[in-house]
Design an enzyme around this catalytic site. Sequence first.
Site, mmCIF file in Angstrom:
data_model
loop_
_atom_site.group_PDB
_atom_site.id
_atom_site.type_symbol
_atom_site.label_atom_id
_atom_site.label_comp_id
_atom_site.label_asym_id
_atom_site.label_seq_id
_atom_site.Cartn_x
_atom_site.Cartn_y
_atom_site.Cartn_z
ATOM 1 N N SER A 1 0.835 -1.197 0.000
ATOM 2 C CA SER A 1 0.000 0.000 0.000
ATOM 3 C C SER A 1 0.868 1.244 0.000
ATOM 4 C CB SER A 1 -0.902 0.030 1.238
ATOM 5 O OG SER A 1 -1.563 1.280 1.356
ATOM 6 N N TYR B 1 -2.542 0.007 10.296
ATOM 7 C CA TYR B 1 -2.525 -0.447 8.898
ATOM 8 C C TYR B 1 -1.188 -0.104 8.248
ATOM 9 C CZ TYR B 1 -3.861 -0.907 3.988
ATOM 10 O OH TYR B 1 -3.920 -1.276 2.665
#
Length: 246
Positions: free
Chosen positions: A141, A155
């Site tokens: 990501s 995250y």
Amino acid sequence: MVSLTGKAALVTGGSRGIGAAIVLRLASEGASVAFTYSASSEQANRLVDQVAKAGGKAVAIKADAADQEAVREAVRQTAKHFGKIDILVNNAGIIVLGSITEIQEADFQRILSINVHSVFTATQEAVHHMPDGGRILHIGSVNSERMPFVGGSVYALTKGAIFSFTKGLARDLGPRNITVNNIQPGPVDTDANPASGPFAETMLGLMALKRYGKGEEIAGLVSYLAGPEAAYITGASILIDGGFAA
């Protein structure tokens, strides 16, 4: 151009969203593709049928990415079915958002298990079945490099781990000419994060290109990195984020 004819691939978390787009693209390039799914067998079977109707070959394997033995067994099943694994795409992942003071221990352990531990497990098992010259691709990501909003620290932690793992693993597997790369998407239009969703306006305000990405665009980069022209790329983390991190 069918550049992956004769190759066998495994895509974790491949029944929907980015994962399904990757399955479809790899199959269209000639690869035989297995993919894991955690819940909907109906959705997984539809994807298998879609690949078959397009002239490709796909196999669905039920395996929750939070269950490490299930992940390991899915890799073994893929290798048994195809005789080898040339391409591993570690795509399965979840998002847990919340202030560091609010994240529950159970949620923390689950996101670690799926986003980090399962990547290790699938990779460790796959390399036993991977010929020299294979490809390992992580779907990371952009948040490993930029976290511009509150609540994303955990995250980002998991995706930062994948960023670092990619570099070390490239060194470990370089002698076998197995390349390891990390694809880092920005916002992509999926069921989990739709371009019309509640976060869309905020996300678009952070981007150079004022649109969400498409699963097919991520799959195109996967296809390139899995193919013969990318044999000299390894240890790289490549942004495909519409300028989110620019």
